[in-house]
Design an enzyme around this catalytic site. Structure first.
Site, PDB file in Angstrom:
ATOM      1  N   PRO B 162       0.629  -1.094  -0.181  1.00  0.00           N
ATOM      2  CA  PRO B 162       0.082   0.079   0.135  1.00  0.00           C
ATOM      3  C   PRO B 162       0.811   1.142   0.228  1.00  0.00           C
ATOM      4  CG  PRO B 162      -0.772  -1.502   2.052  1.00  0.00           C
ATOM      5  CD  PRO B 162       0.778  -1.830   1.323  1.00  0.00           C
ATOM      6  N   SER B 164       0.434   5.692  -0.784  1.00  0.00           N
ATOM      7  CA  SER B 164      -0.427   6.821  -0.691  1.00  0.00           C
ATOM      8  C   SER B 164      -1.188   6.959  -1.901  1.00  0.00           C
ATOM      9  CB  SER B 164      -0.075   8.039  -0.257  1.00  0.00           C
ATOM     10  OG  SER B 164       1.189   8.631  -1.395  1.00  0.00           O
ATOM     11  N   GLU B 478      12.439   6.982   4.440  1.00  0.00           N
ATOM     12  CA  GLU B 478      11.248   7.426   4.993  1.00  0.00           C
ATOM     13  C   GLU B 478      10.600   5.928   5.302  1.00  0.00           C
ATOM     14  OE1 GLU B 478       9.019   9.893   2.669  1.00  0.00           O
ATOM     15  OE2 GLU B 478       8.441   8.405   1.291  1.00  0.00           O
TER      16      GLU B 478
END
Lengths: 672, 672
Positions: B162, B164, B478
């Protein structure tokens, strides 16, 4: 009007006029995308507020010096208990109709959401007569069809004529402003006001039950609106009267818009103008400068070395001759189209970087024209054709507006011909509606007046942004050079297109045989000269063009005189006679004067009338110049047959007049 | 390479390396929309031109001071007799691979057209091993999967994690740059160069025949490109070698781009920076200023009266402490995210007007920070998150860039998190590729360096616009705070993502247990400290962040020293060892010095190596500081175990080193 919740908690309303039902019980609400919890039923009323309002305001320009805004208001606050979502509906009831809108208050359970559809209904009481054009996501440039509601689906196919960008969506889909007439002689007009950051509303008819349902314009994904609460939708308007003149006189659309957000409006001025335009529309001349290139790359294509064609209209000498003509005959402005690079392949190519709005053709000397116009006391009107490529336009907008200011242009005609880029969006979708508003507000920052063509039809926004001095957004005079419009077209437009705001209809054509300008164009202008003069009154706009060529005006100097004399801004307007499709007659008092102008346009049948002048001042004598159809005038057979006569009149005078088929009359009334 | 027309006039090519076939006979061409006359067959060769080229050029920044551009060129001019359409294909054959592109010359029969698909094939010779991520119109932020080509479809579902904004399109669709290895030990890399005004190319595998087919990113209408001839497509690149190091060393991508279009490049400077960022990514702090509002309306929401939350990172005092730290430790710049109004509801709402890029939060004092940074000799780096709302960004671009210059910002990190607006477009469609380029070129006008995140992966455009100092466009550090990336991820990125240009990978994490920063975040950084140091060499970029918090660096001052010492611009780079998924070791000579830096990152298996230093200068002694994994180091179990040792070395020295699983090493070599 009455509001009620149904047994299942659906919001509904009805509207009566005098003793008659106008809108039968009609549902209100929304279908929300990807959400089982629609906003259409299971509501409870949590609070009801009523109030009334009565104030007058002065528009920057308009049909009246002062406009009264007088209504009773009902605010119904609704809540769905199971979803904890709130929806308010605000009704404003005027003497001449109703406006309502939805308000999504700030709340935790409904912040960002996507509309699958707005579910507003307008349930008709019978099989009314409608003056309609096909519902379409991209255009309103259709001839009107007059038919029973039950006949719409059968007539839809023939009503959809070819247009540069068009997306009809339903065999019973029609556009607003929609004009209706009942068998009992009631006139009903459905439209919207204050269309800002929302999808344009069309109406889809359930023709078994005669119920119109709102049908919003979708975006590229098929969605019909992205909302962030708190948010208010545009107003849905229902103007009603048993006198057709009241529909034209209604100020509901303006009154439902916010007051002007432009503080200093000194720079906003009504204008009468001429332009390098009709010669291009008819094919006598060309927007393009050269025939050398199969396609253009701005900044790469070398125009300097290109061979000019012999047809380019916007060359300096020709523009100067227009400036001369404008100065001589008292026109405020000169519009020039085809002045900037890119017209060789501007249309139909889904071209992104199609214009830069600041690069003139080699034969258009911006500075020389600026100086010449200034010296002659004439304003130049800028032209920005976007070709529907709105990202490109926005990228150049600041530069383009700055270029205008630098070169003395304070007014702009913008155009959106062809399919929209970003591709998949429509002229009337929320994304693009947002663009027109962005361009308008940015123009206001630069103190530029905007006359947007092919943009969404207006909804009274000129109250809030009075620099929106006109729009096209309907079938304008240009179609008279593209095969012709119906001779009664201009008797319908005031009841439909003009309900939202002024139209740059570009009247004033004196030569109806287009082949005289371009032997390859056999189009005929379906109007008489007197009709063309009447339009300066019946098609209200603070921006009025004299669209024909100077040489054609010089052939009819006595008729041309009316165009020179007629005002463009008014203290008072009185609709004397009106019937959609048949005739419109209006008298207007020129702003800051005692002079009146009367105009009439007429439909297919020749018509006699007698006009009382009781609006004139008591005890004063006026000189009236009457421009009317000659006895044998006819829009097709004999369009140039007119008479001009001058008489003395007073308040108690009566004028007997006759309008030919597709004809009309125009009268100037000057205080002695 | 060989070009040939098939019996039916289809353009085809093959590519060999030494004696081996690399690309089997593969077709070339296009399917044109709404056109029975496709551009894929019935061609004839009208002319063939060959030439060769050999020049060197100096990049503004880079891995080398000078880059040789050496190729033989074949231009094949094709014509379809029945359509009279011309299509040229230009091949450039380098020592280390092939580039080809399509050229549509100016012609009458093919001017404006829409691509249904590009039909370029890359026919593999067998069931190679691939290092791939899912083909996706919106993201490349996936972990790499290593598999046989035949296994891709079976592994696709689990590869799609998944993100964004994501739009995978086919069970055998993969992205470029795609790294392949044959059973014979040949390394093949497929990518593109100079992606300008065209759709991003993906590859779809016909896994029966092992043929990759180009698959362009569609627009909102499903179309794959709007072309106006004359036009050249991007280059399709095939880098080939039997030594994996040559893939990393290849300059094909840069060489196939145009020389710099920026004349004065003095303002473009490599940078090492820190920032208010990792604390936000880990959830220790917040971008948002307040928790008061369910949604924000810029210009309406009253931040001044809002209650600040206690987590907002970008407040003045905190930023000043970063400036202090940067000044003390020699960093060039400080990035601050979350400084501007709008972060309370910025994501996932398809919000159009989401940021204005010029309105700071009440606790971020732009002027005070500007003054403080200037006084300390530190550059501030601006942050523009667009939330994918690119029209909004373009509307504010001039103001935003001007705001930067006014406040002393010369470098920018931009972001495109979430689905694109205009809705229906994708991060990698022609429309949006055009936007990134627009923003980049406009930044160049303002003399602003750009580091764009979530934008399309680079294709060597930094040669032409060297102000594009970095991109993200892959799974960066990140994700180590979002659950972690594969420990060998960084051994794949140089073979894939970095083929197109530098990545702002943001290395330098010393504290691998994220729960120490945010007790609600159990993510673990899958790397050792030595690996994090090695990244400053293996992930080439002129923009390098030290991403961890100052307090974490202060806990390991001896390791931190390497980050302080390492250069960011180079005269020379030598790939010493490389195997995708396993290890990368590179030595680089700091620009304008005699100092070298070596970095290594390692995959899942612990690994010993011995490095020859024969690139050093003859007769000189150097001091080498070696930062390496401790014996028991392990990316998961013991990531902070490292050693630092200092030795004297010369050209003939050999270094014996060991990298832990997920480990690496870093060496500074300073001339005595």
């Amino acid at each position: 009007m009455e509001f009620a919740l149904s047994d299942t908690g659906e919001p509904t309303y009805i509207l009566n006029f005098k003793e008659s039902e106008v809108i039968k019980k009609s549902k209100l609400g929304f279908e929300i995308k990807k959400d089982s919890l629609s906003l259409k039923d299971q509501f409870e009323v949590t609070e009801v507020q009523t109030s009334s309002f009565d104030q007058s305001w002065e528009p920057v320009w308009g049909e009246e010096r002062s406009i009264r805004n007088h209504y009773n208001e009902l605010l119904v606050q609704l809540k769905q208990e199971h979803t904890e979502r709130a929806l308010n509906i605000r009704f404003r009831l005027f003497d001449d109709g109703l406006g309502f809108r939805y308000e999504f208050p700030e709340q935790d359970q409904l912040i960002y959401f996507v509309l699958e559809e707005e579910l507003s209904e307008f349930a008709m009481t019978g099989d009314h007569t409608a003056f309609w054009i096909p519902g379409d996501y991209d255009t309103q440039e259709y001839d009107y069809t007059k038919s029973k509601l039950s006949e719409i689906s059968g007539k839809m196919e023939s009503a959809i004529t070819p247009i540069s960008s068009q997306t009809p969506f339903s065999p019973t889909g029609v556009q607003t402003a929609l004009m209706l007439k009942t068998e009992d002689g009631l006139y009903i007009n459905l439209h919207e006001a204050a269309l800002i950051n929302y999808s344009t509303m069309h109406l889809n008819l359930d023709d078994k039950n005669m119920v119109f349902q709102s049908w919003l314009t979708p975006d590229a994904n098929g969605d019909k609106g992205h909302i962030q609460a708190p948010f208010n939708t545009p107003w849905r308007t229902i103007i009603v009267s048993d006198d057709a003149r009241d529909i034209l006189d209604s100020k509901i659309t303006l009154n439902l818009n916010e007051p002007s957000k432009i503080e200093n409006t000194d720079w906003i001025k009504p204008m009468k103008y001429i332009g390098v335009w009709w010669e291009l529309i008819t094919g006598k001349g060309s927007w393009a400068y050269t025939n050398d290139f199969p396609s253009i790359q701005l900044g790469v294509t070398d125009y300097a070395s290109a061979k000019p064609n012999s047809t380019h209209g916007a060359h300096t000498a020709h523009v100067k001759s227009y400036i001369d003509f404008a100065a001589e005959h008292g026109f405020d402005g000169v519009l020039v189209e085809g002045w900037n690079q890119g017209w060789e392949d501007w249309y139909g190519n889904s071209k992104d970087y199609v214009f830069d709005f600041v690069s003139p053709y080699p034969d258009f000397d911006v500075k020389a024209i600026q100086d010449y116009a200034q010296q002659k006391g004439v304003e130049m009107i800028m032209h920005h054709e976007t070709s529907g490529s709105i990202r490109n336009y926005e990228r150049h907008l600041d530069t383009a507006y700055q270029f205008m200011k630098t070169h003395g242009y304070n007014a702009l005609k913008s155009g959106y011909v062809g399919d929209i880029l970003p591709r998949g969006e429509y002229h009337y979708s929320q994304w693009v509606v947002n663009h027109y508003q962005y361009a308008l507000e940015k123009a206001a920052e630069y103190e530029i007046m905007v006359n947007a063509h092919e943009a969404v039809r207006p909804t009274g926004i000129s109250r809030t942004y009075p620099n929106l001095i006109a729009n096209e957004s309907a079938r304008g005079t240009e179609y008279q050079a593209f095969g012709g419009s119906k001779a009664n077209h201009v008797t319908v437009l005031p009841f439909t297109r003009l309900i939202g705001g002024p139209m740059d209809y570009t009247p004033g054509i004196f030569e109806m045989d287009i082949s005289t300008l371009n032997p390859h164009n056999n189009s005929h202008v379906n109007a008489t000269i007197a009709n063309q003069l009447g339009l300066y009154l019946t098609m209200y706009s603070p921006l009025q063009m004299a669209a024909d060529l100077p040489e054609n005006y010089m052939r009819f100097p006595d008729a041309f005189r009316f165009i020179k004399d007629v005002a463009v801004d008014w203290d008072e307007s009185i609709y004397l006679e009106a019937e959609p499709g048949e005739y419109v007659t209006v008298a207007r008092k020129a702003k800051g004067t005692s002079n009146w102008f009367i105009g009439n346009v007429n439909g297919f049948e020749s018509r006699k009338t007698s006009i009382k002048l009781d609006f004139l001042e008591e005890g004063i004598t006026y000189t009236a110049r009457i421009y009317e159809d000659a006895k044998d005038a006819h829009y097709k057979e004999n369009p140039q047959a007119y008479k001009v006569r001058q008489i003395q009149i007073r308040k108690n005078s009566k004028l007997k007049l006759r309008s030919a088929p597709g004809g009309g009359f125009a009268i100037s009334i000057i205080k002695n």
